[in-house]
Motif scaffolding. Structure first.
Motif, mmCIF file in Angstrom:
data_model
loop_
_atom_site.group_PDB
_atom_site.id
_atom_site.type_symbol
_atom_site.label_atom_id
_atom_site.label_comp_id
_atom_site.label_asym_id
_atom_site.label_seq_id
_atom_site.Cartn_x
_atom_site.Cartn_y
_atom_site.Cartn_z
ATOM 1 N N SER A 198 0.492 1.997 -10.554
ATOM 2 C CA SER A 198 -0.740 2.678 -10.139
ATOM 3 C C SER A 198 -1.890 1.696 -9.971
ATOM 4 O O SER A 198 -2.904 2.032 -9.352
ATOM 5 N N SER A 249 -3.094 8.997 -2.885
ATOM 6 C CA SER A 249 -1.783 9.255 -3.478
ATOM 7 C C SER A 249 -1.228 10.577 -2.956
ATOM 8 O O SER A 249 -1.954 11.410 -2.407
ATOM 9 N N LEU A 294 -7.289 6.323 -9.427
ATOM 10 C CA LEU A 294 -5.946 6.393 -9.997
ATOM 11 C C LEU A 294 -5.926 6.205 -11.512
ATOM 12 O O LEU A 294 -4.921 6.477 -12.161
ATOM 13 N N VAL A 353 -1.833 3.265 -3.960
ATOM 14 C CA VAL A 353 -1.684 4.709 -4.081
ATOM 15 C C VAL A 353 -0.222 5.121 -3.976
ATOM 16 O O VAL A 353 0.125 6.268 -4.278
ATOM 17 N N LEU A 386 1.017 9.080 -11.388
ATOM 18 C CA LEU A 386 -0.119 8.985 -10.482
ATOM 19 C C LEU A 386 -0.814 10.336 -10.350
ATOM 20 O O LEU A 386 -0.143 11.363 -10.186
ATOM 21 N N TYR A 435 -7.687 5.238 -4.200
ATOM 22 C CA TYR A 435 -7.259 4.153 -5.089
ATOM 23 C C TYR A 435 -8.132 4.038 -6.326
ATOM 24 O O TYR A 435 -7.621 3.893 -7.452
#
Length: 337
Positions: A105, A332, A20, A109, A11, A17
């Motif tokens: 992924s 993330s 990613l 996240v 990630l 999001y």
């Protein structure tokens, strides 16, 4: 040679999001190659579904099918749902093999499905969906009586067989459409914007592509655009699809994962499919976007747009409030786990 040279990408750190897909393995050709791979696999999927439908039609026409159960309608229902559900392995293959990143992924996240959050969103979807159905029946009888079906279920065997198909396949069908539209599409668009410091990363175009707007717009309107292309006169349903799609795409970005979109889609579709089965309207399932996209009843009328807007708005407010209370992560982690 380093042992992790061929390992899939992790990630990216501290990203929303929709970003990613911009991993360490991303190259300029990743997106067109992913689209090509998806198209090829989708073609073979539809060929397999078409062959299966043809075989069922031949069996029915030969008189081998029992008269007590309308096998063609049940089979068409199953094939329609299965054709959407099989998008899941196709998308996961594209993510893992073509984009060379972890399939988690695509989910959130956190790099996985957040099952607890999915359960919360599913419970939250029940109220707006129930209110939408409860409001539709009296409203449709007043405004457009023809929208309300009156025929009963088509027998115990038909009802039981159809409901078994619905309960088993609808959750997968709903998840597949969200994984494709709000997952793969949003992340492919979001990956196009170069990061600051990368080549072209300081340009105005890169800043726009890094923002959630283009990803939400693409993931939220693609299905509606495809539907309008095949149903150019059905503007009410198209508008409702835009509202539903944009709401799901925005929630995906806002909550950092697909759970909220999958929950609403699944609950809504289960209710609409069950009502269609109970009213003995199996032939209507899969003929339009209403059931496939999880829209309220009454496609092709202003009622569907009104109810969809109210339903999505109520659900969005509830999910955002719950996400704040539960501290749902939107980006993330900044450091590797």
């Amino acid at each position: 040679m380093r042992t992790n040279e061929f390992a899939c990408a992790e990630l990216p750190r501290g990203e929303s999001y929709h970003r990613l897909g911009r991993t360490s393995r991303f190259r300029w050709w990743t997106t067109p190659l992913a689209l090509a791979g998806f198209a090829v696999l989708l073609f073979f999927l539809w060929m397999a579904i078409l062959l299966s439908v043809t075989i069922v039609a031949i069996v029915e026409g030969s008189g081998l099918a029992p008269d007590s159960v309308r096998i063609s309608e049940i089979a068409q229902l199953a094939f329609g749902l299965l054709s959407s559900a099989l998008l899941i392995p196709i998308v996961l293959f594209v993510v893992r093999v073509v984009q060379w990143r972890r399939v988690g992924s695509l989910m959130s996240v956190a790099g996985r499905v957040r099952w607890g959050w999915l359960a919360v969103c599913t419970a939250a979807a029940v109220l707006p969906v129930a209110l939408g159905v409860a409001a539709f029946l009296p409203l449709a009888r007043i405004v457009q009586p023809g929208l309300v079906p009156h025929q009963g279920a088509g027998g115990t065997e038909v009802f039981a067989a159809a409901m078994a198909v619905v309960l088993v396949l609808v959750p997968f069908q709903s998840a597949a459409e969200e994984i494709t539209l709000r997952g793969l599409v949003m992340q492919m668009v979001g990956a196009l914007g170069a990061r600051p410091g990368e080549r072209g990363g300081d340009s105005a175009m890169a800043r726009v592509l890094r923002s959630p707007g283009p990803s939400v717009l693409a993931g939220g309107t693609l299905f509606a655009a495809l539907y309008l292309a095949t149903h150019p006169g059905d503007l009410w349903t198209t508008a409702a699809l835009v509202v539903m799609g944009l709401g799901a795409a925005w929630l995906t970005w806002r909550t950092g994962g697909l759970e909220a979109a999958i929950a609403l889609h699944t609950v809504n579709s289960l209710v609409q499919f069950t009502l269609c089965v109970f009213e003995d309207r199996l032939s209507e399932i899969g003929t339009g976007a209403v059931v496939g996209a999880g829209l309220p009843l009454g496609a092709g009328s202003p009622i569907v747009l009104l109810l969809t807007t109210a339903q999505v708005g109520l659900y969005t407010l509830g999910v955002v409030w719950l996400a704040r209370r539960r501290g749902v992560r939107r980006t993330s982690a900044d450091t590797p786990r």
